[in-house]
Design a protein around this motif. Structure first.
Motif, PDB file in Angstrom:
ATOM      1  N   ILE A 145      -5.980   2.752  -6.547  1.00  0.00           N
ATOM      2  CA  ILE A 145      -5.714   1.380  -7.007  1.00  0.00           C
ATOM      3  C   ILE A 145      -6.580   1.059  -8.225  1.00  0.00           C
ATOM      4  CG2 ILE A 145      -5.923  -1.073  -6.421  1.00  0.00           C
ATOM      5  CD1 ILE A 145      -5.211  -0.306  -3.516  1.00  0.00           C
ATOM      6  N   ALA A 146      -7.861   1.430  -8.158  1.00  0.00           N
ATOM      7  CA  ALA A 146      -8.767   1.165  -9.269  1.00  0.00           C
ATOM      8  C   ALA A 146      -8.291   1.872 -10.538  1.00  0.00           C
ATOM      9  CB  ALA A 146     -10.188   1.607  -8.911  1.00  0.00           C
ATOM     10  N   GLU A 147      -7.773   3.083 -10.393  1.00  0.00           N
ATOM     11  CA  GLU A 147      -7.290   3.811 -11.559  1.00  0.00           C
ATOM     12  C   GLU A 147      -5.990   3.204 -12.094  1.00  0.00           C
ATOM     13  OE1 GLU A 147      -7.247   6.779 -14.580  1.00  0.00           O
ATOM     14  OE2 GLU A 147      -8.799   5.800 -13.368  1.00  0.00           O
ATOM     15  N   ILE A 148      -5.112   2.769 -11.205  1.00  0.00           N
ATOM     16  CA  ILE A 148      -3.892   2.062 -11.650  1.00  0.00           C
ATOM     17  C   ILE A 148      -4.293   0.830 -12.449  1.00  0.00           C
ATOM     18  CG2 ILE A 148      -1.864   0.746 -10.909  1.00  0.00           C
ATOM     19  CD1 ILE A 148      -1.751   2.580  -8.410  1.00  0.00           C
ATOM     20  N   ASN A 149      -5.266   0.090 -11.927  1.00  0.00           N
ATOM     21  CA  ASN A 149      -5.738  -1.128 -12.584  1.00  0.00           C
ATOM     22  C   ASN A 149      -6.349  -0.809 -13.948  1.00  0.00           C
ATOM     23  OD1 ASN A 149      -6.440  -4.034 -12.511  1.00  0.00           O
ATOM     24  ND2 ASN A 149      -8.557  -3.271 -12.434  1.00  0.00           N
TER      25      ASN A 149
ATOM     26  N   ILE B 202      -7.313  -5.912  -9.740  1.00  0.00           N
ATOM     27  CA  ILE B 202      -8.632  -6.209  -9.164  1.00  0.00           C
ATOM     28  C   ILE B 202      -9.285  -7.303  -9.998  1.00  0.00           C
ATOM     29  CG2 ILE B 202     -10.875  -5.264  -8.508  1.00  0.00           C
ATOM     30  CD1 ILE B 202      -9.565  -2.499  -8.367  1.00  0.00           C
ATOM     31  N   ASP B 203      -9.647  -8.388  -9.321  1.00  0.00           N
ATOM     32  CA  ASP B 203     -10.185  -9.537 -10.038  1.00  0.00           C
ATOM     33  C   ASP B 203     -11.186 -10.261  -9.156  1.00  0.00           C
ATOM     34  OD1 ASP B 203     -10.385 -11.559 -12.069  1.00  0.00           O
ATOM     35  OD2 ASP B 203      -9.064 -12.821 -10.848  1.00  0.00           O
ATOM     36  N   GLN B 204     -12.397 -10.408  -9.649  1.00  0.00           N
ATOM     37  CA  GLN B 204     -13.461 -11.144  -8.934  1.00  0.00           C
ATOM     38  C   GLN B 204     -13.619 -10.656  -7.494  1.00  0.00           C
ATOM     39  OE1 GLN B 204     -12.330 -15.273  -9.521  1.00  0.00           O
ATOM     40  NE2 GLN B 204     -13.514 -15.379 -11.424  1.00  0.00           N
ATOM     41  N   GLY B 205     -13.633  -9.341  -7.342  1.00  0.00           N
ATOM     42  CA  GLY B 205     -13.879  -8.751  -6.032  1.00  0.00           C
ATOM     43  C   GLY B 205     -12.694  -8.775  -5.088  1.00  0.00           C
TER      44      GLY B 205
ATOM     45  N   LEU C 129       0.827  -1.219   0.000  1.00  0.00           N
ATOM     46  CA  LEU C 129       0.000   0.000   0.000  1.00  0.00           C
ATOM     47  C   LEU C 129       0.857   1.264   0.000  1.00  0.00           C
ATOM     48  CD1 LEU C 129      -2.861  -1.171   2.388  1.00  0.00           C
ATOM     49  CD2 LEU C 129      -3.028  -0.774  -0.074  1.00  0.00           C
ATOM     50  N   ALA C 130       2.174   1.099   0.151  1.00  0.00           N
ATOM     51  CA  ALA C 130       3.070   2.250  -0.015  1.00  0.00           C
ATOM     52  C   ALA C 130       2.966   2.819  -1.428  1.00  0.00           C
ATOM     53  CB  ALA C 130       4.514   1.831   0.279  1.00  0.00           C
ATOM     54  N   ILE C 131       2.625   1.985  -2.400  1.00  0.00           N
ATOM     55  CA  ILE C 131       2.547   2.444  -3.801  1.00  0.00           C
ATOM     56  C   ILE C 131       1.391   3.426  -3.983  1.00  0.00           C
ATOM     57  CG2 ILE C 131       2.118   1.682  -6.176  1.00  0.00           C
ATOM     58  CD1 ILE C 131       3.689  -0.904  -5.432  1.00  0.00           C
ATOM     59  N   PRO C 132       0.138   3.041  -3.686  1.00  0.00           N
ATOM     60  CA  PRO C 132      -0.937   4.037  -3.826  1.00  0.00           C
ATOM     61  C   PRO C 132      -0.821   5.186  -2.832  1.00  0.00           C
ATOM     62  CG  PRO C 132      -1.781   1.991  -2.859  1.00  0.00           C
ATOM     63  CD  PRO C 132      -0.398   1.708  -3.340  1.00  0.00           C
ATOM     64  N   GLU C 133      -0.183   4.955  -1.690  1.00  0.00           N
ATOM     65  CA  GLU C 133      -0.010   6.043  -0.729  1.00  0.00           C
ATOM     66  C   GLU C 133       0.950   7.104  -1.265  1.00  0.00           C
ATOM     67  OE1 GLU C 133      -0.249   8.264   2.962  1.00  0.00           O
ATOM     68  OE2 GLU C 133      -1.572   6.996   1.765  1.00  0.00           O
TER      69      GLU C 133
ATOM     70  N   GLY D   1       3.536  -1.581  -9.928  1.00  0.00           N
ATOM     71  CA  GLY D   1       3.913  -0.278  -9.377  1.00  0.00           C
ATOM     72  C   GLY D   1       5.364  -0.137  -8.989  1.00  0.00           C
ATOM     73  N   SER D   2       6.230  -1.050  -9.437  1.00  0.00           N
ATOM     74  CA  SER D   2       7.650  -0.981  -9.066  1.00  0.00           C
ATOM     75  C   SER D   2       8.509  -1.130 -10.313  1.00  0.00           C
ATOM     76  CB  SER D   2       7.988  -2.088  -8.062  1.00  0.00           C
ATOM     77  OG  SER D   2       7.823  -3.365  -8.662  1.00  0.00           O
ATOM     78  N   HIS D   3       9.817  -0.865 -10.154  1.00  0.00           N
ATOM     79  CA  HIS D   3      10.737  -1.012 -11.285  1.00  0.00           C
ATOM     80  C   HIS D   3      11.573  -2.286 -11.193  1.00  0.00           C
ATOM     81  CE1 HIS D   3      14.438   0.044  -9.032  1.00  0.00           C
ATOM     82  NE2 HIS D   3      13.637   0.813  -8.330  1.00  0.00           N
ATOM     83  N   SER D   4      11.493  -2.989 -10.046  1.00  0.00           N
ATOM     84  CA  SER D   4      12.300  -4.191  -9.853  1.00  0.00           C
ATOM     85  C   SER D   4      11.527  -5.199  -9.027  1.00  0.00           C
ATOM     86  CB  SER D   4      13.615  -3.839  -9.146  1.00  0.00           C
ATOM     87  OG  SER D   4      14.318  -5.013  -8.776  1.00  0.00           O
ATOM     88  N   VAL D   5      11.568  -6.473  -9.460  1.00  0.00           N
ATOM     89  CA  VAL D   5      10.953  -7.580  -8.732  1.00  0.00           C
ATOM     90  C   VAL D   5      12.021  -8.651  -8.578  1.00  0.00           C
ATOM     91  CG1 VAL D   5       9.136  -9.330  -8.732  1.00  0.00           C
ATOM     92  CG2 VAL D   5       8.712  -7.084  -9.785  1.00  0.00           C
TER      93      VAL D   5
END
Length: 798
Positions: free
Chosen positions: A374-378, A400-403, A315-319, A414-418
């Motif tokens: 989050i909804a807008e990112i999605n 967001i998928d199936q609720g 949640l740091a990403i949308p924050e 939302g990140s540049h590295s995984v």
């Protein structure tokens, strides 16, 4: 640090009397520790302050490591070691007539973590400071942490771990750095007079987040970074709108316990509150610091790296987006680029089903503005990906998928590295678990195999081994862990091998003394100490270990003259309070311990020790005493493991499936210095794909397996009627999800091989030496340097 014994004695005496108004000779162990801790904290305060000032003056890029848990262990010896005054303080305490080790035991283990995730975070904090990097931790100051584990009639009972009852001498409360975190309410978007959208909040529940800072002392380099842990409190003034006791209790509950029971809606809601609370507070703190630099917002990623340790802080990403959009007035595209360039993500699980997901409605109600973002990112993600990859793949990677809101998907997008945490783990993520994302973002994926800090796990936990290494190869390995490879030159040196065996025996005797004193069980230090210490979880397969114990027990009952070497099976594990099956396995192990430990026909050929309340300090006692390191998870299930690294660095020999970092340990020590068994990851995947594993057939056709499993249900083991039946059914009736029956024969053969080699003391000691000599690459110092160079793009302080 210039400091001598006489100065220490004078300052300690003065500090004790200032705090307690009587002499240290009258004090309790806890009081003596508190005085010593307060004194030590005062010794590094100036360096702590100057490190912060240097970062500001140089406008250094800094990394912030967000983690739901940190598991530092007792910090006294670590701080003294890193300050370079451990020997001085030990000598001073002795001259004052005090037992330094007893005083050190007056410190309570901080209850801030559970297992490998939290311990890794603390190893990283130590390594970030010790490699001279500007980096800080961000997490939660839990009042009770996980729980204190007790065994009552063999069952795990969870009690509050009141670790703060005598205060934490290392932390500093920073009320002036507190921030407000908002929950609930309504969010309204309205255009201002310039036509720009503004956000207004109404009826929110506002929580005060107060930071407690703890110094992270670098190893003899003057660098002192910060671990910031947040406490939830009731705000004052206009923000204080908590009129009932229940409302006030709800605030305190946010930072009360680690991992609240999430088997119900209320528990999941509290978990989300915790995750947003520390993520929001951390982001706000970072933003406040950046604004002091008076730089353009596009420079934020050049000065700031934010790393999220697993999905808990996602949640740091949308924050971050919320603050950039709503409070700083940036446009979406600019804010999104800044966010992605700033944030990086470590994945810690192979299992897709283990990745966090939260009900969409819960997030919308609890965090309405965050939900909108989050909804807008999605929406933007899907809109952008459909023309490139088509509908099916775009929607498979939706947040967001199936609720449900999928936190791993948000973390990746939302990140540049995984990064994964062992090469096998990363390979599986790319090929299987996160393959859709790897197709989209191949450049994001990379591996960073976990590491441990030998400062704690050898220098502090195993002082006898430390002295032997210093005498044999010099002390350079303490600064450069790869130098421990010089020990290989002594693999045929009988004197060194005998000295190594003496060190191990001394550590085993120390643990045997502890077991006798605390558990009343007498164990032979010349026996093989066979150790499995990790979270209790089905995929880690403590149950396979149990099957081996029962098989060995049955062999000895059939023929007491069998020439098995004595073995002590040592377990340390907590089960999550709502993980019923794991708690049943704990009960089973304790029931078997009662049966075998009290069977006079077996004597001391088999003993079972299950320590209560396993944590860092117990690990420091167990690991130096271990002969065999049980790393027996089903191949392809363990992301990395770090107990495997701690144990090898102390001369234990790994009993391993080719899972997680075991693969890399095998590659470093060679096949001749490890016991490998079991299915390989690709064989496991083949069974899953083809559906052609039939546990019942193995049960029927393998008489040893059948005899062991029948013990669970035929009354052979008293007191486990329900547990035995449930475990039996999981293996036979419900097809043995983690392939214990398939790996059983291979595991037994590897254990017999260990028996034979242990009888050849020269060969066993050479294997132990080669494990120690090859442990250097698994130093977290090297892991952190790879993160710094390849992900965070930060340089050590010059």
């Amino acid at each position: 640090m210039a400091f001598n014994v006489q100065e220490f004695k004078k300052e300690y005496t003065k500090k004790f009397e200032e705090l307690f108004a009587y002499g240290y000779d009258e004090g309790s162990t806890t009081e003596r520790f508190i005085a010593l801790g307060d004194l030590v904290r005062g010794l590094y305060t100036e360096e702590w302050k100057s490190t912060v000032e240097d970062y500001i003056a140089d406008q250094s890029k800094q990394v912030y490591y967000f983690s739901m848990e940190f598991l530092p262990g007792r910090m006294l010896k670590s701080n003294l070691l890193n300050l370079g005054i451990l020997d001085c303080v030990r000598e001073g305490m002795q001259e004052l007539g005090l037992d330094f080790d007893e005083v050190a035991r007056g410190e309570v283990d901080p209850a801030l973590g559970n297992g490998g995730l939290g311990r890794l975070a603390s190893c990283f904090m130590d390594s970030i400071a010790s490699t001279g990097l500007a980096g800080h931790g961000n997490g939660i100051r839990y009042r009770y942490g996980l729980f204190q584990q007790k065994f009552v009639n063999g069952y795990q009972i969870e009690l509050p771990e009141n670790w703060l009852r005598n205060r934490n001498v290392w932390e500093v409360r920073k009320e002036n750095k507190a921030v407000i975190v908002r929950f609930g309410g309504q969010v309204n978007l309205a255009a201002d007079e310039d036509g720009k959208m503004t956000v207004r909040y109404e009826n929110t529940r506002n929580i005060l987040a107060v930071p407690y800072d703890t110094a992270q002392v670098g190893y003899k380099n003057g660098v002192i970074n910060n671990l910031r842990l947040w406490s939830a409190e009731i705000p004052y003034g206009e923000e204080a709108n908590f009129s009932t006791v229940e409302e006030r209790d709800d605030v305190m509950r946010i930072t009360e316990v680690l991992y609240p029971d999430d088997s119900n809606y209320e528990g999941r809601l509290l978990r989300v509150k915790q995750e947003y609370f520390f993520s929001s507070a951390g982001i706000q703190s970072i933003i406040r610091y950046f604004k002091k630099l008076k730089l353009d917002w596009n420079q934020f990623p050049e000065k700031t790296a934010i790393h999220i340790n697993d999905t808990h802080p996602t949640l740091a990403i949308p924050e971050l987006m919320r603050i950039l959009l709503d409070e700083e007035g940036l446009g979406w595209d600019q804010a999104w680029e800044i966010t992605k360039k700033t944030i990086s993500y470590t994945n810690h699980t192979i299992l897709q089903e283990a990745m966090e997901r939260w009900p969409e409605g819960m997030i919308a109600e609890l965090l309405p503005r965050i939900y909108q973002i989050i909804a807008e990112i999605n929406r933007r993600h899907i809109e952008k990906k459909i023309p490139i990859y088509g509908n099916e793949l775009a929607y498979r990677t939706a947040i967001i998928d199936q609720g449900q809101i999928k936190m791993a998907n948000l973390a990746i997008i939302g990140s540049h590295s995984v990064n994964g945490v062992a090469q096998l783990h990363t390979d599986i993520l790319m090929a299987e678990t996160l393959h859709d994302f790897f197709v989209m973002y191949p450049q994001k994926f990379n591996n960073k195999t976990n590491g441990i800090t030998q400062r704690r796990w050898v220098q502090i936990a195993n002082e006898a081994l430390t002295d032997l290494l210093d005498d044999t190869i010099g002390a350079e390995w303490k600064k450069n862990p790869l130098e421990i490879r010089l020990l290989k030159a002594f693999r045929e040196d009988e004197e060194v091998l005998e000295a190594l065996e003496t060190v191990k025996l001394k550590n085993k005797q120390r643990f045997a003394d502890y077991v006798l004193k605390t558990m009343g069980i007498e164990i032979d230090p010349t026996a093989i100490f066979d150790v499995q210490i990790k979270r209790m979880h089905a995929y880690k397969r403590q149950l396979l270990n149990v099957m081996h114990i029962l098989d060995r027990y049955l062999q000895l009952k059939d023929d007491p003259s069998l020439d098995f070497p004595k073995r002590v099976f040592i377990f340390g594990a907590k089960a999550a309070p709502s993980y019923y099956y794991a708690k049943e396995i704990i009960k089973l192990i304790n029931a078997i311990a009662d049966l075998i430990n009290n069977d006079s026909t077996i004597g001391d050929k088999i003993k079972i020790v299950f320590v209560e309340n396993y944590g860092v300090s117990l690990a420091e006692l167990i690991i130096p005493a271990a002969d065999i390191s049980e790393q027996i998870s089903l191949a392809g299930k363990e992301a990395s493991g770090t107990s495997n690294m701690k144990l090898m660095s102390n001369g234990a020999i790994t009993m391993a499936t080719l899972d997680g970092a075991n693969v890399e340990i095998r590659d470093n020590v060679g096949d001749e210095n490890i016991f490998v068994f079991g299915l390989k990851s690709e064989e496991v995947q083949s069974y899953y794909r083809n559906g052609n594993y039939h546990a019942y057939d193995i049960y029927e056709k393998n008489p040893r397996v059948k005899r062991v499993l029948n013990m669970l249900v035929d009354g052979s083991i008293p007191g486990i009627e329900q547990e035995g039946r449930d475990i039996f059914d999981s293996l036979v009736k419900f097809n043995d999800e983690y392939f214990l029956l398939k790996d059983f024969d291979s595991y037994i053969a590897a254990q017999y091989s260990a028996d034979r080699i242990y009888a050849d003391r020269g060969k066993w000691n050479r294997m132990a030496l080669m494990n120690i000599a090859n442990s250097g690459p698994f130093s977290s110092d090297y892991t952190i340097r790879r993160y710094a160079d390849e992900i965070w793009k930060i340089k050590p302080k010059s």
